[in-house]
Write a protein that holds these residues in place. Sequence first.
Motif, short mmCIF file in Angstrom:
data_model
loop_
_atom_site.label_atom_id
_atom_site.label_comp_id
_atom_site.label_asym_id
_atom_site.label_seq_id
_atom_site.Cartn_x
_atom_site.Cartn_y
_atom_site.Cartn_z
N LEU A 1 43.97 -11.50 173.04
CA LEU A 1 44.63 -12.74 172.63
C LEU A 1 45.91 -12.36 171.90
O LEU A 1 45.93 -11.36 171.19
CB LEU A 1 43.75 -13.54 171.66
N ASP B 1 46.48 -20.28 157.59
CA ASP B 1 45.58 -21.41 157.82
C ASP B 1 44.41 -21.44 156.85
O ASP B 1 43.47 -22.21 157.01
CB ASP B 1 45.05 -21.35 159.26
N ALA C 1 48.17 -13.20 168.86
CA ALA C 1 47.97 -13.95 167.62
C ALA C 1 49.13 -13.69 166.67
O ALA C 1 49.63 -12.56 166.58
CB ALA C 1 46.66 -13.52 166.96
N VAL D 1 47.64 -17.68 170.11
CA VAL D 1 47.16 -18.46 168.97
C VAL D 1 48.16 -18.32 167.84
O VAL D 1 48.44 -17.20 167.40
CB VAL D 1 45.79 -17.93 168.50
N ALA E 1 53.54 -18.21 176.22
CA ALA E 1 52.55 -17.44 176.98
C ALA E 1 52.96 -15.98 177.08
O ALA E 1 54.14 -15.66 177.12
CB ALA E 1 52.39 -18.03 178.37
N LEU F 1 48.28 -14.99 160.26
CA LEU F 1 47.78 -16.26 160.81
C LEU F 1 46.63 -16.79 159.95
O LEU F 1 46.60 -17.96 159.57
CB LEU F 1 47.31 -16.03 162.25
N GLU G 1 48.61 -22.92 162.42
CA GLU G 1 48.91 -24.34 162.59
C GLU G 1 49.44 -25.00 161.33
O GLU G 1 50.05 -26.05 161.39
CB GLU G 1 47.63 -25.07 163.03
N VAL H 1 45.60 -8.99 170.05
CA VAL H 1 44.35 -8.65 169.37
C VAL H 1 43.31 -8.30 170.42
O VAL H 1 43.04 -9.10 171.33
CB VAL H 1 43.85 -9.83 168.52
N ALA I 1 45.36 -16.36 175.98
CA ALA I 1 45.92 -17.43 175.15
C ALA I 1 46.76 -16.85 174.02
O ALA I 1 46.57 -15.71 173.62
CB ALA I 1 44.78 -18.27 174.56
N PRO J 1 53.65 -26.78 174.06
CA PRO J 1 52.67 -25.74 174.38
C PRO J 1 53.03 -24.42 173.70
O PRO J 1 54.20 -24.14 173.47
CB PRO J 1 52.79 -25.61 175.90
#
Lengths: 317, 250
Positions: B170, B127, B172, B216, B208, B123, B219, B161, B214, B205
Motif C-alpha cells: 500500500l 489521524d 501510505a 492511503v 495512484a 499518517l 484524512e 508499506v 491503494a 480520488p
Amino acid sequence: MPAELVLFATIATAIVIEAAPFLLLGCLLSAVFEHCAPAEGLERYLPRSAAGQVAAGCLAGVLLPTCECGVVPVVRRFLAKGVPPRTALAFMLAAPVANPVVLASTWVAFRGDLSMVLGRLACVLLPAVLLGAHFGRRPARGLLRHGLDLDLAMGCGCGCDAGSGAKPRGLAAIRSILSGAGAEFLHMGAFLIAGSLAAAAIKTFLPASWLAAVAASPLLAIPAMMLLAVLLSVCSEADAFVAASFATFPAAARLAFIGLGPMLDLKLIPLYLAVFSPRLAKALLLVPALAVLAVCLLFHLLLGSGGLSAGWPGGLP
Amino acid sequence: MTLTRAAAGLLLASLGCFMAFLALSRAYWLFLHPRFAWLTLAAGLLLALLGLLLALDGRRRVSLSACLALLVFLPLAWLAAIQAESGGFAPGIPGMSPATDPGPPTLRLDGTDYLRLNPAELLILTDKEGGPDGRALTTEGFVLRTPQMDAAGEVALVRLVINCCFADALAAGVRVRVADPAALTPGAWLRVAGRLAPAPGLSGPPPAVPGVIATVLAENGVFLAEVIEALPESEQPYVFEIRSEPPFAY
C-alpha cells in the motif's frame, strides 16, 4: 525493458514466493498424512453425527492453522484417508480464516472492531456448513474430478503407485514422503503459478480509478470488493490490512473482501477445477460468493457503513 | 516419461534454488517483507531437495503441464530479480532489510530539531485522536500528484508499506502543502520538514501508484512544509515497520 512487464514479473514472483512455503507445507503435511495415517480410515476418531462432523471441520483450523494456498492438497489427503467429506469440505472453506493467526490479524487490522472479526467468521462458516452438509452425504470418491481416482490421487497427486504395495520404512519412507511431497507441489504449484500470473496482470493493468467509482454505493461496492478479492488473490494472512486500507468503502464491502478471498481467488479456482468433480467445483465457485454477499448485505443492514466502529482511517498497523 | 520426470525434478529444484538465492540476496526485500526471508530460504532448500528426489524416483509420474508452468514462471522470476538488483546480487542477511544507516532520530535543519518518522507513521500521527500536536517533524518519501491536489496547492508524499509481499503493498503518507505543486515531479524523492495542521479530507480520488492496490492518505490534516529538499531515490524505498509513537521507524 517495458516498465509494465517488470512490474508484472515482480508482482507474479512476489505472490509465488510468498505462497510457495505454505503450499509446500500443505504438500508435506499431505504426504506425511498419507504415509502415517491408518489406511482403514479416520472417521472413527471424529464425531458420528453429521452436525458434529461439520462442526469438527469448521473448528479444525484452530489446531491446524493453514492458509488457502495449501489447504486443497491437505483436503485431498483427508478424503483419501477416510475423513468424512462433511469434515474435509468444512475444513477447506473455514480453516484459512477460522484460525488464531488470521483472526488476530483481522482484529489488529481493524483496530479491535469485533464486528469485522465475527462477520468474517460468519462469511466462511456459512458456506462451510452448507457445502459440508450437502456434499458430505456423497462418497469421497464422487467428490473428486473424474480421472483423479482416490487411490491414485492420494497415493500422490502425481500418480505414483504408493498404496498398491507395502509401505517403505526408515530412510526409504522419508525419501518416499519427500518425493511424494515434491510431486504434489509440482502439480499444485502449476495452478498457483497460473493464478499468480492472472492476479499480477490484474494488478498491473486495472486502472485504480475504477475502484473509486464503485466505492460510493454499498450495493455496488460489496460485489465490486468481492470481485476484487478474487482478482487480487491476496493471502488470508495479509488481506485484512489491504481491506482496511479501502477506507472510503463501506465496512460491509471491506468485509466482503476478507470474507470471500480465502475461499475463492485466482489461485484457488484452477485448483478447485483440477481436483474436484464439476458439480462440487461449480458449488465451490458459487456458494461462497452468494453466502458472502448475503452476510455482507445483512451486516450493512444491521450495522451501517461503519461497522461497530468508525473503522481505522488508513487501515495501517 | 523418465525424461519428463527428470526435467520436472530439475525445474522444481531450480525454483528451490531461486528462492534460496533470492532469500540470501539484497533483492529479497524488494519482493517480500524481510521477516519471511528465513522461511523462503528453508522452503527453497527443501524444494531443491524434493526436486532432486523427484527426478530420481522412478515410481512418480508427472504432468507436462506442470513443467510448462515452471518453464514460464522461472524466466519471469529471473527477469524480475535481475531488474530488482540491477547493480549485481550483493549478499544480504536473511531477515534483515538493507543495511543502511538511518542516522539519528532527529534532524537539525535551519536551526530547528525535527523528529524523524516515515510517511506511514506521519499518517497515523495526523489521524490520531486529538489531532496534530504541532511538533516539528520531518519525513522522506516520493511525490504523487492529482489535478485536485494541484488546485489545492498540495502534493502527496508517500512510501510503499509492505505487510507481506510487494503484491500486498500500500502507498501510505500525507498531503503536503507547497507553494507550487507543478514544480515537483511525480515520483521524485523529497525530504520535507515542518508541522502538521488540521485540514479537511482530500477532495477527489487519491493518487495512484502503478501496481499498488491503494494509496492511503491522512484524512484529518495536512503537512505544512518549512523545508523541502530534493533527495536521490532512496536505497530503502519501502516501509516494513510502523510505530505509532517515538522512537519511530524512520
